[in-house]
Design a protein around this motif. Structure first.
Motif, mmCIF file in Angstrom:
data_model
loop_
_atom_site.group_PDB
_atom_site.id
_atom_site.type_symbol
_atom_site.label_atom_id
_atom_site.label_comp_id
_atom_site.label_asym_id
_atom_site.label_seq_id
_atom_site.Cartn_x
_atom_site.Cartn_y
_atom_site.Cartn_z
ATOM 1 N N LYS A 153 0.830 -1.201 0.000
ATOM 2 C CA LYS A 153 0.000 0.000 0.000
ATOM 3 C C LYS A 153 0.872 1.262 0.000
ATOM 4 C CE LYS A 153 -4.195 -1.856 0.535
ATOM 5 N NZ LYS A 153 -5.312 -1.629 -0.400
ATOM 6 N N VAL A 154 0.336 2.338 -0.579
ATOM 7 C CA VAL A 154 0.973 3.648 -0.508
ATOM 8 C C VAL A 154 0.112 4.530 0.410
ATOM 9 C CG1 VAL A 154 1.735 5.691 -1.768
ATOM 10 C CG2 VAL A 154 1.940 3.425 -2.812
ATOM 11 N N LEU A 155 0.765 5.092 1.456
ATOM 12 C CA LEU A 155 0.036 5.877 2.455
ATOM 13 C C LEU A 155 0.322 7.368 2.285
ATOM 14 C CD1 LEU A 155 0.652 3.678 5.642
ATOM 15 C CD2 LEU A 155 -1.250 3.575 4.016
ATOM 16 N N PRO A 156 -0.624 8.228 2.729
ATOM 17 C CA PRO A 156 -0.427 9.681 2.584
ATOM 18 C C PRO A 156 0.637 10.202 3.555
ATOM 19 C CG PRO A 156 -2.431 9.235 3.830
ATOM 20 C CD PRO A 156 -1.936 7.892 3.341
ATOM 21 N N VAL A 157 1.183 11.353 3.216
ATOM 22 C CA VAL A 157 2.192 12.014 4.058
ATOM 23 C C VAL A 157 1.815 13.495 4.198
ATOM 24 C CG1 VAL A 157 4.082 10.432 3.542
ATOM 25 C CG2 VAL A 157 3.637 12.389 2.026
ATOM 26 N N GLY A 158 2.557 14.216 5.031
ATOM 27 C CA GLY A 158 2.247 15.622 5.274
ATOM 28 C C GLY A 158 3.187 16.556 4.536
ATOM 29 N N GLY A 159 2.963 17.860 4.748
ATOM 30 C CA GLY A 159 3.821 18.884 4.158
ATOM 31 C C GLY A 159 3.712 18.969 2.658
ATOM 32 N N ILE A 160 2.517 18.687 2.110
ATOM 33 C CA ILE A 160 2.364 18.600 0.657
ATOM 34 C C ILE A 160 2.660 19.932 -0.019
ATOM 35 C CG2 ILE A 160 0.720 18.180 -1.210
ATOM 36 C CD1 ILE A 160 1.753 15.660 0.189
#
Length: 811
Positions: free
Chosen positions: A743-750
């Motif tokens: 799976k690919v998970l979301p991250v911050g600081g986009i």
């Protein structure tokens, strides 16, 4: 009794022309005086507040014109005059009705001219008389008189002898216990032989009213007069004894107070000699300042108590300085002193737009916050925390909010703070104790409702002195800070009217309980377009002013500004941009100061002034397999980083990680490798390839620590490219966390990452599908030129990222 007159004359007295000393009146003298004839007509001298008795010598100061005329005339003749007491002391020109009818014949012993110009006469009483009729009023009074004989008891009258004995004894007791009578007066009393003179002597000198003494003079019978005098003496004795009893009861306290008073006076004198301040004056100044304070009755009582304590203290005592600081703190704190808020939201919006370009989401949230305050009319709302990279204007936003609300502004830096007492203060038992910085700042700003900036709240530390973050829990809790307790103040202080705004760069280092009390407002970085606008509106005018230039002497075109931003700054904010503009402005100032021509600001001129750029975030191409561009978030904004993978033949299949990586990033590399091992078909590889090659993953700039899961898909792509030797798509960057399930998970600081990608010349970005909402929150203008690929699985990443074209050599 009152022996003041005798004390002036020396009461073993009598003064005549030949000698300054005459013995006290004897019985023989008294008989001679009694046998003297009284003239039928006598000049009358009025006496104020005095009654003359036969045989007694008294001094009289003569001031009235009539009296002076009388004395001058009769001092030259037989020196015999009549003396009568006035009924009222206030009468200046007494007539016959203003004088008593009974008086005493007096003999002028001596007339003295005093240094002050007054005339004083010494007279001695002879016999009593009664006025029959006044026959002259000018230049002084004269009257016909009749002599009054004394009715003297027989020597065999034992009762009279007992009365005389009591008179002597009582008078002696009065002399002993009265502080105002000379002790030699008892010697005079005991040496008087004549009972008549004794009664007259005591009557003249006793402490009685003029009217009472006149009654004694008018009593013809000596025995009756003696009883009347004895009655007055006993009253006086009783009053003196009662007075002495009271004095003895209070003497110890008075002596102690007097001793302290004199000691304090000596200390003050010493302090004044040493150049010290007037302590009493300081106390009085404190009291005057307290009259203008708006504190409650409770605080007023505490202040009065503490000021009294300070006043009693020895100024040289060690606690004196702390007590003085405490009293001054009570005076200087802004108890209930508030400024009137301006809740004009239109005005607030204009001020925010004028001071800060961009940041629309942040401004919108601040306006919402002010609207709630306007409707609720209190500050029981979450504390604002402005979160974002350095240089984006978090602190100056707080200043703009203060300006919009018409409140005072105060800033407190928390960076590096490790001591809890910096927030709560020290207890007064410690030498050098002082209040916490929260109260100190309120004292400095003199307002109970300022906008209070808590700068760099994420950089608060802790050690054996305590945890300041825990102390801030009470400060930043709207339900608790109305009773904030400072260890030095030892009183509850109301912080609920203060508008606290915290700023931070990293939320992860803030204590969870503290973070929960604040409402996080994210302040993102600026795009190139925004930076150019900020530079033109704010930075360039500011540097022109600070460098002493004129507006026409520093002109930077949009092309040069964009060159500066792209080539010399790699940041989310504008702090480094301001530094570069400042350097250019100073260079122009040097030319002007030397009277040289100001060079035009071009890209070539900028290169000469600033030197070559050291920015390394430009995309480096895709000619080498195993090199992938990742997107990272840093405390100074977004950045790009390169993931490099190299394979070398070996029988161990060892994985090596370098580049100053944190544990989370190392785990991401391991996850990527294990996923490929579990799914070799994704790269059309056999399992043998993993066993016959050592794998080395490196992230350049090894001096910079790197951590976090965001580089997961970049590491997967780098490994796949290295093993397959397939090129990575050109101008492509990616960010996302991976799982062992693929799976690919979301991250911050986009936003920061996308701005960094745009700065680096990236054209396409791979993101997790769940990050799509973050992209949609960004203005479309900022994203021009970027193409987005949203994925949920690792294999989708490889399909997008890897080209079929292979490199010629295996690296």
């Amino acid at each position: 009794m009152n022996f003041g007159d005798l004390n002036d004359l020396d009461f073993k007295h009598g003064i005549d022309d030949d000698s300054d000393f005459i013995p006290l009146l004897s019985i023989e003298d008294e008989d001679n005086m009694r046998n003297e004839k009284v003239p039928e007509i006598l000049p009358i001298l009025p006496l104020r507040n005095t009654v003359l008795f036969p045989g007694v010598v008294i001094p009289i100061t003569v001031g009235r014109d009539k009296s002076i005329h009388l004395i001058k005339d009769y001092n030259k003749g037989d020196k015999t005059i009549g003396v009568v007491a006035q009924k009222s002391d206030s009468t200046e020109e007494p007539n016959g009705d203003d004088l008593y009818s009974t008086g005493t014949v007096a003999h002028i012993i001596k007339m003295l001219r005093m240094p002050d110009g007054n005339t004083t006469i010494i007279i001695q009483g002879k016999k009593r008389f009664k006025i029959d009729k006044y026959i002259q009023t000018e230049p002084y009074h004269k009257a016909t008189v009749t002599a009054m004989d004394e009715e003297i008891p027989l020597k065999t009258d034992k009762e009279f002898q007992a009365i005389i004995s009591n008179l002597k004894e009582t008078s002696t007791q009065i002399v002993k216990i009265s502080p105002n009578i000379p002790s030699d007066a008892s010697f005079a009393i005991n040496n008087i032989e004549s009972p008549t003179f004794l009664v007259n002597f005591i009557s003249s000198n006793m402490n009685a009213k003029t009217s009472d003494k006149q009654k004694m003079l008018e009593v013809p019978n000596l025995k009756e007069r003696s009883l009347l005098v004895l009655e007055y003496l006993n009253k006086e004795l009783q009053m003196l004894e009662l007075r002495n009893q009271i004095q003895n009861k209070t003497k110890v306290d008075l002596d102690k107070q007097q001793r302290e008073y004199f000691l304090n006076q000596q200390i003050k004198t010493i302090q004044e000699e040493l150049g010290g301040t007037n302590f009493e004056q300081e106390i009085n100044e404190y009291r005057e300042q307290a009259e203008n304070k708006k504190w409650s009755k409770e605080i007023k009582e505490i202040f009065d108590k503490q000021l009294s304590k300070l006043q009693r203290m020895n100024p040289n005592a060690a606690e004196h300085g702390i007590q003085t600081n405490y009293v001054e703190l009570l005076l200087e704190l802004p108890w209930n002193e508030i400024t009137k808020d301006n809740f004009d939201l239109q005005n607030a919006q204009e001020i925010l737009d004028e001071d800060h370009f961009g940041l629309e989401k942040v401004k919108e949230r601040i306006i919402e916050h002010l609207a709630v305050l306007k409707l609720k009319k209190n500050l029981k709302s979450p504390i604002i925390c402005l979160y974002g990279p350095p240089g984006v204007g978090k602190t100056s936003l707080g200043k703009s909010i203060a300006k919009a609300l018409n409140r005072k502004y105060v800033r407190m830096s928390l960076g590096g703070l490790k001591d809890e007492s910096e927030i709560r203060g020290h207890r007064k038992t410690y030498i050098g104790a002082m209040p916490g910085r929260v109260l100190q700042n309120l004292k400095k700003v003199q307002s109970s409702n300022p906008v209070f900036i808590l700068d760099e709240i994420d950089k608060v530390g802790s050690d054996y002195h305590g945890d300041p973050s825990s102390a801030l829990l009470e400060v930043l809790d709207p339900e608790q800070n109305s009773t904030f307790y400072d260890n030095f103040l030892e009183l509850d202080y109301d912080l609920s009217k203060v508008m606290f705004i915290a700023t931070c760069n990293n939320l992860n280092t803030i204590q969870p309980a503290l973070r929960d009390r604040m409402e996080i407002i994210e302040v993102n970085g600026y795009t190139v377009e925004e930076k150019m606008e900020i530079a033109k509106r704010h930075l360039i005018p500011k540097q022109i002013e600070e460098s002493g230039l004129k507006k026409s002497q520093l002109k930077i075109s949009d092309k040069v500004l964009e060159y500066l931003i792209d080539t010399y700054t790699a940041e989310s904010g504008v702090r480094n941009l301001e530094k570069t503009i400042s350097k250019i402005a100073r260079n122009s100032a040097v030319h002007i100061a030397k009277d040289e021509e100001i060079p035009k600001i071009t890209e070539e001129a900028v290169l000469k002034i600033l030197g070559p750029s050291h920015i390394k975030d430009k995309y480096q191409g895709n000619d080498i397999a195993g090199v992938v561009t990742g997107l990272a978030w840093t405390q100074v904004g977004g950045d790009i980083l390169f993931i490099e993978t190299s394979l070398s033949k070996s029988k161990s299949g060892k994985l090596t990680l370098t580049g100053n990586l944190g544990d989370v990033m190392k785990e991401s590399a391991t996850l990527a490798l294990e996923y490929l091992k579990a799914h070799p078909h994704l790269i059309d590889a056999d399992m043998d390839v993993f066993e016959t090659h050592n794998i080395h993953i490196h992230v350049p700039e090894g001096g910079t620590p790197k951590d976090g899961p965001s580089a997961g898909i970049a590491m997967l792509t780098s490994l796949a490219s290295a093993f397959t030797r397939r090129k990575v798509k050109k101008a492509l960057a990616m960010t996302g966390e991976i799982t062992l399930r693929g799976k690919v998970l979301p991250v911050g600081g986009i936003k920061e990452k996308l701005l960094a990608a745009k700065r680096a010349g990236i054209k396409e970005v791979i993101l997790c599908l769940d990050n799509k909402k973050d992209v949609e929150d960004i203005k479309p203008d900022y994203l021009k030129g970027l193409t987005f690929h949203y994925v949920t699985q690792m294999e989708d990443v490889l399909k997008i990222a890897l080209l079929k074209e292979k490199v010629k050599e295996l690296n």
